[in-house]
Design a protein around this motif. Structure first.
Motif, PDB file in Angstrom:
ATOM      1  N   LEU A   1       0.837  -1.192   0.000  1.00  0.00           N
ATOM      2  CA  LEU A   1       0.000   0.000   0.000  1.00  0.00           C
ATOM      3  C   LEU A   1       0.883   1.256   0.000  1.00  0.00           C
ATOM      4  O   LEU A   1       2.102   1.184   0.118  1.00  0.00           O
ATOM      5  CB  LEU A   1      -0.964  -0.031   1.177  1.00  0.00           C
ATOM      6  N   TRP A   2       0.250   2.390  -0.126  1.00  0.00           N
ATOM      7  CA  TRP A   2       0.958   3.675  -0.210  1.00  0.00           C
ATOM      8  C   TRP A   2       1.824   3.893   1.022  1.00  0.00           C
ATOM      9  O   TRP A   2       1.369   3.684   2.143  1.00  0.00           O
ATOM     10  CB  TRP A   2      -0.084   4.774  -0.356  1.00  0.00           C
ATOM     11  N   THR A   3       3.058   4.291   0.841  1.00  0.00           N
ATOM     12  CA  THR A   3       4.078   4.552   1.882  1.00  0.00           C
ATOM     13  C   THR A   3       4.607   3.283   2.532  1.00  0.00           C
ATOM     14  O   THR A   3       5.223   3.352   3.588  1.00  0.00           O
ATOM     15  CB  THR A   3       3.583   5.512   2.996  1.00  0.00           C
ATOM     16  N   SER A   4       4.414   2.128   1.929  1.00  0.00           N
ATOM     17  CA  SER A   4       4.845   0.886   2.573  1.00  0.00           C
ATOM     18  C   SER A   4       6.316   0.584   2.381  1.00  0.00           C
ATOM     19  O   SER A   4       6.928  -0.096   3.198  1.00  0.00           O
ATOM     20  CB  SER A   4       4.040  -0.292   2.009  1.00  0.00           C
ATOM     21  N   THR A   5       6.932   1.077   1.301  1.00  0.00           N
ATOM     22  CA  THR A   5       8.172   0.477   0.825  1.00  0.00           C
ATOM     23  C   THR A   5       9.300   1.453   0.544  1.00  0.00           C
ATOM     24  O   THR A   5      10.462   1.133   0.776  1.00  0.00           O
ATOM     25  CB  THR A   5       7.880  -0.328  -0.473  1.00  0.00           C
ATOM     26  N   HIS A   6       9.007   2.648   0.031  1.00  0.00           N
ATOM     27  CA  HIS A   6      10.055   3.566  -0.427  1.00  0.00           C
ATOM     28  C   HIS A   6      10.569   4.480   0.683  1.00  0.00           C
ATOM     29  O   HIS A   6       9.836   4.819   1.613  1.00  0.00           O
ATOM     30  CB  HIS A   6       9.528   4.449  -1.554  1.00  0.00           C
ATOM     31  N   ALA A   7      11.843   4.888   0.543  1.00  0.00           N
ATOM     32  CA  ALA A   7      12.464   5.866   1.440  1.00  0.00           C
ATOM     33  C   ALA A   7      12.904   7.067   0.619  1.00  0.00           C
ATOM     34  O   ALA A   7      13.781   6.957  -0.246  1.00  0.00           O
ATOM     35  CB  ALA A   7      13.662   5.260   2.159  1.00  0.00           C
ATOM     36  N   LEU A   8      12.290   8.208   0.871  1.00  0.00           N
ATOM     37  CA  LEU A   8      12.591   9.431   0.129  1.00  0.00           C
ATOM     38  C   LEU A   8      13.829  10.142   0.669  1.00  0.00           C
ATOM     39  O   LEU A   8      14.138  10.056   1.865  1.00  0.00           O
ATOM     40  CB  LEU A   8      11.410  10.395   0.233  1.00  0.00           C
ATOM     41  N   SER A   9      14.519  10.850  -0.209  1.00  0.00           N
ATOM     42  CA  SER A   9      15.559  11.784   0.235  1.00  0.00           C
ATOM     43  C   SER A   9      15.645  12.915  -0.774  1.00  0.00           C
ATOM     44  O   SER A   9      15.497  12.703  -1.978  1.00  0.00           O
ATOM     45  CB  SER A   9      16.923  11.087   0.373  1.00  0.00           C
ATOM     46  N   TYR A  10      15.842  14.125  -0.260  1.00  0.00           N
ATOM     47  CA  TYR A  10      15.927  15.327  -1.089  1.00  0.00           C
ATOM     48  C   TYR A  10      17.286  15.995  -0.887  1.00  0.00           C
ATOM     49  O   TYR A  10      17.895  15.889   0.184  1.00  0.00           O
ATOM     50  CB  TYR A  10      14.838  16.334  -0.716  1.00  0.00           C
ATOM     51  N   THR A  11      17.730  16.711  -1.888  1.00  0.00           N
ATOM     52  CA  THR A  11      18.957  17.487  -1.754  1.00  0.00           C
ATOM     53  C   THR A  11      18.651  18.840  -1.107  1.00  0.00           C
ATOM     54  O   THR A  11      17.578  19.418  -1.351  1.00  0.00           O
ATOM     55  CB  THR A  11      19.624  17.711  -3.120  1.00  0.00           C
ATOM     56  N   PRO A  12      19.578  19.367  -0.304  1.00  0.00           N
ATOM     57  CA  PRO A  12      19.353  20.699   0.287  1.00  0.00           C
ATOM     58  C   PRO A  12      19.787  21.835  -0.630  1.00  0.00           C
ATOM     59  O   PRO A  12      19.641  23.001  -0.262  1.00  0.00           O
ATOM     60  CB  PRO A  12      20.247  20.646   1.536  1.00  0.00           C
ATOM     61  N   VAL A  13      20.307  21.519  -1.824  1.00  0.00           N
ATOM     62  CA  VAL A  13      20.811  22.552  -2.736  1.00  0.00           C
ATOM     63  C   VAL A  13      19.649  23.178  -3.505  1.00  0.00           C
ATOM     64  O   VAL A  13      19.018  22.519  -4.346  1.00  0.00           O
ATOM     65  CB  VAL A  13      21.835  21.953  -3.726  1.00  0.00           C
ATOM     66  N   VAL A  14      19.364  24.419  -3.203  1.00  0.00           N
ATOM     67  CA  VAL A  14      18.231  25.112  -3.822  1.00  0.00           C
ATOM     68  C   VAL A  14      18.404  25.169  -5.337  1.00  0.00           C
ATOM     69  O   VAL A  14      19.473  25.519  -5.845  1.00  0.00           O
ATOM     70  CB  VAL A  14      18.090  26.535  -3.252  1.00  0.00           C
ATOM     71  N   GLY A  15      17.359  24.777  -6.063  1.00  0.00           N
ATOM     72  CA  GLY A  15      17.382  24.831  -7.513  1.00  0.00           C
ATOM     73  C   GLY A  15      17.960  23.597  -8.183  1.00  0.00           C
ATOM     74  O   GLY A  15      17.827  23.430  -9.395  1.00  0.00           O
ATOM     75  N   ALA A  16      18.612  22.715  -7.420  1.00  0.00           N
ATOM     76  CA  ALA A  16      19.187  21.504  -8.000  1.00  0.00           C
ATOM     77  C   ALA A  16      18.104  20.448  -8.176  1.00  0.00           C
ATOM     78  O   ALA A  16      17.085  20.465  -7.487  1.00  0.00           O
ATOM     79  CB  ALA A  16      20.291  20.970  -7.089  1.00  0.00           C
TER      80      ALA A  16
END
Length: 357
Positions: free
Chosen positions: A262-277
């Protein structure tokens, strides 16, 4: 006549005074207080070692799967939350299976009994999307054939330090709302699969089967990553990450769930802190290890718990992470946010030193 000699008078037996008794109790209490942290630290060290072993076993299972199929398993197959119906199944019918990578590696994880009981041709749960993916393979209740497996507790998928929820939820569904969160008494886990910002709404077929360089090993769904795709090097790329069972809002809603996709069961998100990248989000701080979700975005969140796709653990100071070369390392909460994002990409071309995390 023999005379008896008088025996000396007996000295009265002296007991403990109240003050002496209180002093002894205080000393014992101090000794226990000094000993208890050491005992707790020893127990946590044992639990952390077991968590490390879980990750090693799962990493080995992933590589055995890759040896058999020439790629790591997809995070999900025929996910209800994939962004496009035509990309989700060959016939463009919006068919749903919600099969997870954790289910796919059961045969390689000494889980032969569970794997044999699982019908890979039927869905793992009743989750469907509002549109376009609304047709579970085999019909609306076909997932019931797999509930014996997906409601089971599997020790390899649980960190012993996180005992908040434990057994499968007693609720009939994983959420109070219908749709992509729908599950049937799903058993929780403690591990998620890195995707960077290519989370469940993306589909590998939308990209022509290519693996995005700034994606994680498990970017999107349906398509598996080959070893050759990991150009940053297996030792510099994460494979499996820890995640607490308790998240923002109610713990019956968000993952991880190892067997029901189901939704949110499996993936791990990560974002960069570099604005505009590429991959930047103002919410990047919520995706670093044990980064709390912001109250403003996930209100109410009085405990400052992590949000749905975040990585976290109950180990002091950080999380355990399995890397694509089979190693397991401890990532501190103080890891540089950009370094953390780079560790989760497969082809960003970054140079990462071992002392940077």
């Amino acid at each position: 006549m023999k005379m008896k000699t008088a025996s000396p008078p007996r000295r009265p037996r002296r007991g403990f005074t109240l003050i002496e008794l209180l002093v002894v109790i205080a000393i014992i209490a101090v000794l226990i207080a000094l000993l208890l942290p050491a005992v707790q630290a020893a127990r946590e060290a044992a639990r952390r070692a077991q968590c490390t072993n879980n990750l090693k076993q799962m990493g080995l299972a992933m590589h055995n799967y890759e040896s058999s199929t020439s790629s790591f398993p997809p995070a999900k197959i025929f996910s209800a939350t994939s962004g496009a119906m035509s990309a989700n199944d060959p016939g463009g019918q919006g068919l749903v299976l919600n099969t997870t990578a954790f289910v796919l590696i059961l045969p390689y994880l000494e889980g032969g009994t569970l794997a044999n009981a699982y019908n890979y041709n039927l869905p793992s749960c009743p989750a469907v999307n509002a549109a376009p993916n609304m047709t579970p393979v085999g019909g609306p209740t076909s997932y019931m054939a797999n509930t014996t497996v997906t409601t089971a507790t599997v020790a390899a998928f649980e960190c012993p330090s996180d005992t908040l929820i434990g057994p499968p939820d007693t609720a009939t569904t994983a959420a109070t709302t219908a749709g992509p969160y729908n599950g049937y008494r799903p058993s929780r886990g403690n591990y998620l699969l890195p995707c960077t910002y290519y989370y469940e709404a993306y589909n590998g077929r939308n990209l022509g089967g290519a693996r995005p360089p700034l994606g994680g090993v498990f970017a999107g769904s349906d398509v598996g990553t080959k070893l050759a795709n990991v150009t940053d090097g297996l030792s510099n790329t994460t494979l499996i990450l820890e995640s607490k069972q308790e998240k923002t809002e109610t713990h019956n809603r968000y993952g991880p769930y190892w067997g029901q996709g189901l939704w949110t069961s499996t993936h791990a998100l990560s974002y960069t802190p570099v604005v505009g990248a590429p991959g930047y989000s103002a919410n990047w701080s919520a995706t670093i290890p044990n980064g709390p979700a912001t109250v403003a975005e996930f209100h109410p969140n009085p405990k400052r718990l992590g949000y749905a796709w975040s990585v976290s653990s109950r180990h002091p100071g950080g999380i355990n992470a399995a890397f694509a070369d089979g190693s397991v390392r401890f990532i501190k909460n103080s890891v540089n946010p950009l370094t953390w994002f780079n560790l989760n990409t497969i082809g960003g071309g970054e140079v990462i030193s071992a002392d940077s995390y």
